[in-house]
Write a protein that holds these residues in place. Structure first.
Motif, PDB file in Angstrom:
ATOM      1  N   ALA A  82       1.167   1.432   4.798  1.00  0.00           N
ATOM      2  CA  ALA A  82       0.367   0.308   4.313  1.00  0.00           C
ATOM      3  C   ALA A  82       0.452   0.297   2.796  1.00  0.00           C
ATOM      4  CB  ALA A  82      -1.086   0.420   4.757  1.00  0.00           C
ATOM      5  N   SER A  83       0.257  -0.876   2.219  1.00  0.00           N
ATOM      6  CA  SER A  83       0.177  -1.016   0.766  1.00  0.00           C
ATOM      7  C   SER A  83      -1.271  -1.346   0.435  1.00  0.00           C
ATOM      8  CB  SER A  83       1.116  -2.108   0.271  1.00  0.00           C
ATOM      9  OG  SER A  83       2.460  -1.753   0.533  1.00  0.00           O
ATOM     10  N   VAL A  84      -1.888  -0.529  -0.409  1.00  0.00           N
ATOM     11  CA  VAL A  84      -3.333  -0.577  -0.632  1.00  0.00           C
ATOM     12  C   VAL A  84      -3.637  -0.957  -2.076  1.00  0.00           C
ATOM     13  CG1 VAL A  84      -5.486   0.725  -0.507  1.00  0.00           C
ATOM     14  CG2 VAL A  84      -3.617   1.246   1.089  1.00  0.00           C
ATOM     15  N   ALA A  85      -4.465  -1.978  -2.264  1.00  0.00           N
ATOM     16  CA  ALA A  85      -4.924  -2.351  -3.594  1.00  0.00           C
ATOM     17  C   ALA A  85      -6.033  -1.380  -3.991  1.00  0.00           C
ATOM     18  CB  ALA A  85      -5.436  -3.789  -3.605  1.00  0.00           C
ATOM     19  N   ALA A  86      -5.646  -0.239  -4.549  1.00  0.00           N
ATOM     20  CA  ALA A  86      -6.563   0.886  -4.695  1.00  0.00           C
ATOM     21  C   ALA A  86      -7.616   0.687  -5.774  1.00  0.00           C
ATOM     22  CB  ALA A  86      -5.775   2.166  -4.977  1.00  0.00           C
ATOM     23  N   ASP A  87      -7.352  -0.174  -6.762  1.00  0.00           N
ATOM     24  CA  ASP A  87      -8.347  -0.364  -7.820  1.00  0.00           C
ATOM     25  C   ASP A  87      -8.916  -1.780  -7.829  1.00  0.00           C
ATOM     26  OD1 ASP A  87      -6.104  -1.649  -8.766  1.00  0.00           O
ATOM     27  OD2 ASP A  87      -5.832  -0.360 -10.509  1.00  0.00           O
ATOM     28  N   LEU A  88      -8.841  -2.468  -6.687  1.00  0.00           N
ATOM     29  CA  LEU A  88      -9.394  -3.814  -6.562  1.00  0.00           C
ATOM     30  C   LEU A  88     -10.797  -3.702  -5.970  1.00  0.00           C
ATOM     31  CD1 LEU A  88      -8.864  -6.871  -6.847  1.00  0.00           C
ATOM     32  CD2 LEU A  88      -7.978  -6.834  -4.503  1.00  0.00           C
ATOM     33  N   GLY A  89     -11.811  -3.919  -6.814  1.00  0.00           N
ATOM     34  CA  GLY A  89     -13.180  -3.766  -6.353  1.00  0.00           C
ATOM     35  C   GLY A  89     -14.131  -3.727  -7.530  1.00  0.00           C
ATOM     36  N   ALA A  90     -15.174  -2.900  -7.417  1.00  0.00           N
ATOM     37  CA  ALA A  90     -16.195  -2.835  -8.464  1.00  0.00           C
ATOM     38  C   ALA A  90     -16.667  -1.399  -8.649  1.00  0.00           C
ATOM     39  CB  ALA A  90     -17.382  -3.720  -8.098  1.00  0.00           C
ATOM     40  N   MET A 165       2.904   0.304  -8.606  1.00  0.00           N
ATOM     41  CA  MET A 165       2.189  -0.788  -9.265  1.00  0.00           C
ATOM     42  C   MET A 165       2.497  -2.181  -8.717  1.00  0.00           C
ATOM     43  SD  MET A 165       2.360   0.570 -13.234  1.00  0.00           S
ATOM     44  CE  MET A 165       0.987  -0.437 -13.803  1.00  0.00           C
ATOM     45  N   GLU A 166       3.291  -2.282  -7.649  1.00  0.00           N
ATOM     46  CA  GLU A 166       3.706  -3.612  -7.187  1.00  0.00           C
ATOM     47  C   GLU A 166       3.493  -3.882  -5.702  1.00  0.00           C
ATOM     48  OE1 GLU A 166       5.291  -2.399 -10.782  1.00  0.00           O
ATOM     49  OE2 GLU A 166       6.037  -1.565  -8.872  1.00  0.00           O
ATOM     50  N   GLY A 167       3.424  -2.857  -4.865  1.00  0.00           N
ATOM     51  CA  GLY A 167       3.517  -3.042  -3.424  1.00  0.00           C
ATOM     52  C   GLY A 167       2.552  -4.054  -2.840  1.00  0.00           C
ATOM     53  N   TYR A 168       1.277  -3.952  -3.196  1.00  0.00           N
ATOM     54  CA  TYR A 168       0.296  -4.860  -2.608  1.00  0.00           C
ATOM     55  C   TYR A 168       0.583  -6.312  -2.980  1.00  0.00           C
ATOM     56  CZ  TYR A 168      -4.158  -6.916  -1.211  1.00  0.00           C
ATOM     57  OH  TYR A 168      -5.121  -7.716  -0.629  1.00  0.00           O
TER      58      TYR A 168
END
Length: 216
Positions: A82-90, A165-168
């Motif tokens: 899976a490709s995870v947006a690891a720093d997308l949030g709060a 830095m690109e997968g998601y």
């Protein structure tokens, strides 16, 4: 119909992949660094191909990455489940809150901050690269460079094998186009305190060339 679109961040990664390819139906294109530019550029490439009557069959995000010590070694090729947006949030006093838990879906598709690889495409790549470790690949906008942030990522994503830095961004573009997606990375450095002298980019690019035949 065209074949496979392989998207990299920088030209050196694209050149390394092309050096190992013999399949003329595979298109390898560098699009830039980071999830925003990678997603936008991939979406444009897919739209142009479709408008020309030669749509792609699948999309792979490929290139070098940092790897989690104890899960992968420098020089390994890894496949993202899976490709995870690891720093997308709060941020919060209680820690990081992923976008999924904020009630704000990150895409109009209703998908969350983790996009799974296409099972069929992943199985094909695994058959060609049987020794490659598999697990989620984290997408970050800021490369991890401290012990504290590394430990936090390990805690939040215990199965992750690498970060890039690109997968998601590429995965979202593929999902918008209804195309299978997968992520292939080779490890240039351990994730942790930033030390450019410890990076082994040449070894990672050589490993990318060696893994390229899997993209046939």
């Amino acid at each position: 119909m065209s074949g496979l679109l392989v998207v990299t961040a920088v030209p050196a990664e694209a050149e390394a992949i092309r050096a190992g390819l013999t399949d003329a139906t595979v298109t390898v294109t560098p699009v830039g660094v980071g999830p925003a530019i990678a997603g936008a550029a991939t979406a444009r490439l897919l739209a142009l191909a479709e408008a020309a009557g030669r749509p792609y069959r699948a999309v792979v995000s490929a290139g070098v990455a940092g790897g989690f010590t104890g899960r992968v070694e420098v020089g390994d090729a890894v496949l993202g489940t899976a490709s995870v947006a690891a720093d997308l949030g709060a941020e919060s006093p209680d820690g990081f809150i992923p976008i999924d838990e904020l009630g704000m879906p990150p895409t109009l598709l209703g998908v969350g901050s983790a996009l799974p690889a296409d099972p069929g495409l992943l199985a094909t790549l695994r058959a060609a690269l049987p020794a490659a470790p598999t697990g989620p690949v984290l997408t970050v906008s800021t490369v991890t460079g401290t012990t504290t942030s590394t430990d936090e990522l390990r805690r939040r994503h215990p199965e992750a094998v690498a970060e890039a830095m690109e997968g998601y961004g590429v995965a979202v573009a593929a999902a918008q186009a209804g195309l299978p997606f997968a992520e292939l990375r080779t490890i240039s450095n351990p994730i942790g305190p930033r030390d450019r002298d410890a990076w082994r980019l040449r070894e990672a690019l050589t490993a990318l060339t060696a893994a390229a035949p899997a993209l046939r």
